[in-house]
Write a protein that holds these residues in place. Structure first.
Motif, mmCIF file in Angstrom:
data_model
loop_
_atom_site.group_PDB
_atom_site.id
_atom_site.type_symbol
_atom_site.label_atom_id
_atom_site.label_comp_id
_atom_site.label_asym_id
_atom_site.label_seq_id
_atom_site.Cartn_x
_atom_site.Cartn_y
_atom_site.Cartn_z
ATOM 1 N N ARG A 62 0.865 -1.177 0.000
ATOM 2 C CA ARG A 62 0.000 0.000 0.000
ATOM 3 C C ARG A 62 0.898 1.222 0.000
ATOM 4 N NH1 ARG A 62 -3.204 -0.157 4.927
ATOM 5 N NH2 ARG A 62 -3.437 2.046 4.432
ATOM 6 N N ILE A 63 0.584 2.171 -0.872
ATOM 7 C CA ILE A 63 1.399 3.375 -1.003
ATOM 8 C C ILE A 63 0.542 4.579 -0.630
ATOM 9 C CG2 ILE A 63 2.581 4.867 -2.652
ATOM 10 C CD1 ILE A 63 3.288 2.355 -4.210
ATOM 11 N N ARG A 64 1.148 5.484 0.144
ATOM 12 C CA ARG A 64 0.465 6.728 0.458
ATOM 13 C C ARG A 64 1.497 7.840 0.600
ATOM 14 N NH1 ARG A 64 0.662 7.617 6.125
ATOM 15 N NH2 ARG A 64 1.251 5.732 7.228
ATOM 16 N N ILE A 65 1.019 9.046 0.490
ATOM 17 C CA ILE A 65 1.868 10.222 0.674
ATOM 18 C C ILE A 65 1.474 10.831 2.012
ATOM 19 C CG2 ILE A 65 2.581 12.457 -0.237
ATOM 20 C CD1 ILE A 65 3.284 10.031 -2.062
ATOM 21 N N LEU A 109 8.398 1.128 4.560
ATOM 22 C CA LEU A 109 9.498 1.956 4.057
ATOM 23 C C LEU A 109 9.012 3.395 4.030
ATOM 24 C CD1 LEU A 109 10.412 -0.194 0.942
ATOM 25 C CD2 LEU A 109 11.813 0.022 2.980
ATOM 26 N N THR A 110 9.865 4.324 4.431
ATOM 27 C CA THR A 110 9.541 5.742 4.316
ATOM 28 C C THR A 110 10.676 6.416 3.565
ATOM 29 O OG1 THR A 110 10.492 6.208 6.487
ATOM 30 C CG2 THR A 110 8.128 5.821 6.414
ATOM 31 N N ILE A 111 10.303 7.120 2.505
ATOM 32 C CA ILE A 111 11.281 7.782 1.637
ATOM 33 C C ILE A 111 10.850 9.238 1.468
ATOM 34 C CG2 ILE A 111 12.371 7.780 -0.648
ATOM 35 C CD1 ILE A 111 12.887 5.135 0.763
ATOM 36 N N PRO A 112 11.726 10.204 1.764
ATOM 37 C CA PRO A 112 11.371 11.597 1.507
ATOM 38 C C PRO A 112 11.078 11.796 0.014
ATOM 39 C CG PRO A 112 13.368 11.454 2.838
ATOM 40 C CD PRO A 112 13.054 10.064 2.367
ATOM 41 N N THR A 131 6.583 12.791 2.507
ATOM 42 C CA THR A 131 7.159 11.450 2.576
ATOM 43 C C THR A 131 6.318 10.432 1.822
ATOM 44 O OG1 THR A 131 8.017 11.983 4.785
ATOM 45 C CG2 THR A 131 7.958 9.657 4.187
ATOM 46 N N LEU A 132 6.989 9.567 1.075
ATOM 47 C CA LEU A 132 6.354 8.410 0.453
ATOM 48 C C LEU A 132 6.389 7.286 1.481
ATOM 49 C CD1 LEU A 132 5.317 6.761 -2.054
ATOM 50 C CD2 LEU A 132 7.725 6.259 -2.495
ATOM 51 N N VAL A 133 5.227 6.738 1.802
ATOM 52 C CA VAL A 133 5.135 5.654 2.773
ATOM 53 C C VAL A 133 4.671 4.402 2.044
ATOM 54 C CG1 VAL A 133 4.061 4.844 4.907
ATOM 55 C CG2 VAL A 133 4.582 7.289 4.615
ATOM 56 N N VAL A 134 5.443 3.328 2.176
ATOM 57 C CA VAL A 134 5.103 2.036 1.580
ATOM 58 C C VAL A 134 4.880 1.062 2.727
ATOM 59 C CG1 VAL A 134 5.888 0.133 0.115
ATOM 60 C CG2 VAL A 134 6.540 2.497 -0.435
ATOM 61 N N GLU A 135 3.680 0.506 2.795
ATOM 62 C CA GLU A 135 3.368 -0.473 3.833
ATOM 63 C C GLU A 135 3.205 -1.840 3.188
ATOM 64 O OE1 GLU A 135 0.405 0.696 6.630
ATOM 65 O OE2 GLU A 135 1.071 2.779 6.564
ATOM 66 N N ILE A 136 3.919 -2.804 3.734
ATOM 67 C CA ILE A 136 3.869 -4.182 3.237
ATOM 68 C C ILE A 136 2.818 -4.918 4.053
ATOM 69 C CG2 ILE A 136 5.209 -6.255 2.755
ATOM 70 C CD1 ILE A 136 6.210 -3.636 1.353
ATOM 71 N N ASN A 137 1.927 -5.629 3.382
ATOM 72 C CA ASN A 137 0.804 -6.275 4.056
ATOM 73 C C ASN A 137 0.964 -7.777 4.181
ATOM 74 O OD1 ASN A 137 -0.685 -3.829 4.264
ATOM 75 N ND2 ASN A 137 -1.168 -4.007 2.085
ATOM 76 N N GLY A 138 0.236 -8.343 5.122
ATOM 77 C CA GLY A 138 0.130 -9.787 5.280
ATOM 78 C C GLY A 138 1.449 -10.502 5.493
ATOM 79 N N LEU A 139 1.504 -11.722 4.993
ATOM 80 C CA LEU A 139 2.717 -12.529 5.133
ATOM 81 C C LEU A 139 3.892 -11.973 4.347
ATOM 82 C CD1 LEU A 139 1.410 -16.199 5.092
ATOM 83 C CD2 LEU A 139 2.419 -14.953 7.002
ATOM 84 N N ASN A 140 3.621 -11.060 3.421
ATOM 85 C CA ASN A 140 4.714 -10.468 2.651
ATOM 86 C C ASN A 140 5.695 -9.737 3.557
ATOM 87 O OD1 ASN A 140 3.582 -11.566 0.431
ATOM 88 N ND2 ASN A 140 2.845 -9.661 -0.432
ATOM 89 N N ALA A 146 18.250 2.159 -4.582
ATOM 90 C CA ALA A 146 18.302 2.736 -5.931
ATOM 91 C C ALA A 146 16.895 2.791 -6.519
ATOM 92 C CB ALA A 146 19.221 1.916 -6.837
ATOM 93 N N ARG A 147 16.085 1.773 -6.196
ATOM 94 C CA ARG A 147 14.698 1.747 -6.642
ATOM 95 C C ARG A 147 13.898 0.765 -5.800
ATOM 96 N NH1 ARG A 147 17.640 0.034 -10.528
ATOM 97 N NH2 ARG A 147 17.547 -1.964 -11.526
ATOM 98 N N LEU A 148 12.585 0.952 -5.869
ATOM 99 C CA LEU A 148 11.638 0.058 -5.220
ATOM 100 C C LEU A 148 10.812 -0.595 -6.316
ATOM 101 C CD1 LEU A 148 10.244 2.559 -2.533
ATOM 102 C CD2 LEU A 148 12.258 1.080 -2.351
ATOM 103 N N VAL A 149 10.645 -1.908 -6.245
ATOM 104 C CA VAL A 149 9.816 -2.639 -7.200
ATOM 105 C C VAL A 149 8.694 -3.258 -6.376
ATOM 106 C CG1 VAL A 149 9.743 -4.413 -8.977
ATOM 107 C CG2 VAL A 149 11.863 -3.132 -8.598
ATOM 108 N N LEU A 150 7.473 -2.767 -6.585
ATOM 109 C CA LEU A 150 6.365 -3.110 -5.712
ATOM 110 C C LEU A 150 5.148 -3.580 -6.486
ATOM 111 C CD1 LEU A 150 6.539 0.164 -3.606
ATOM 112 C CD2 LEU A 150 7.543 -2.049 -2.994
#
Length: 119
Positions: free
Chosen positions: A3-6, A28-31, A10-19, A96-100
């Motif tokens: 799940r991605i939100r601003i 992950l939080t990235i400015p 900050t860019l916030v990436v939340e990983i769900n479940g067993l992942n 360097a990058r996020l692959v989501l």
């Protein structure tokens, strides 16, 4: 699926479940100043992953966690390549990058692209 939100600048990436377990991360939080851009890219799954540390890679099933390649660290969290996006980050970012994998690649890319500060 991520799940991605601003949140402010900050860019916030939340990983769900067993992942969370497979990726060895739950958030992950990235400015936004470190975010160069985002694209939907189902073909990224065919790219070399590099050395896994830590994470999980079962070809055709899941790629999750931190992988080290020539141009730096890449964070992966993908089961379904058709829903993959790539977020390119600046040199001073932790990756360097996020692959989501996201529910709606077009909407996620639009959200990120609209939030990136003008350069």
């Amino acid at each position: 699926m991520a799940r991605i939100r601003i949140d402010g600048g900050t860019l916030v990436v939340e990983i769900n479940g067993l992942n969370k377990l497979w990726a060895v991360k739950n958030r992950l939080t990235i400015p936004l100043a470190q975010v160069r851009g985002a694209t939907a890219d189902p073909g990224i799954i065919r790219e070399p992953k590099g050395l896994r540390a830590p994470g999980t890679h079962v070809p055709g099933v899941i790629t999750a966690g931190t992988f080290h390649i020539d141009d730096g660290r890449v964070f992966w969290e993908v089961r379904d390549p058709a829903k993959a996006i790539v977020i390119e980050l600046a040199e001073d970012a932790p990756y360097a990058r996020l692959v989501l994998q996201v529910a709606d690649p077009r909407a996620a890319v639009a959200l990120i692209e609209e939030a990136i500060p003008a350069r």
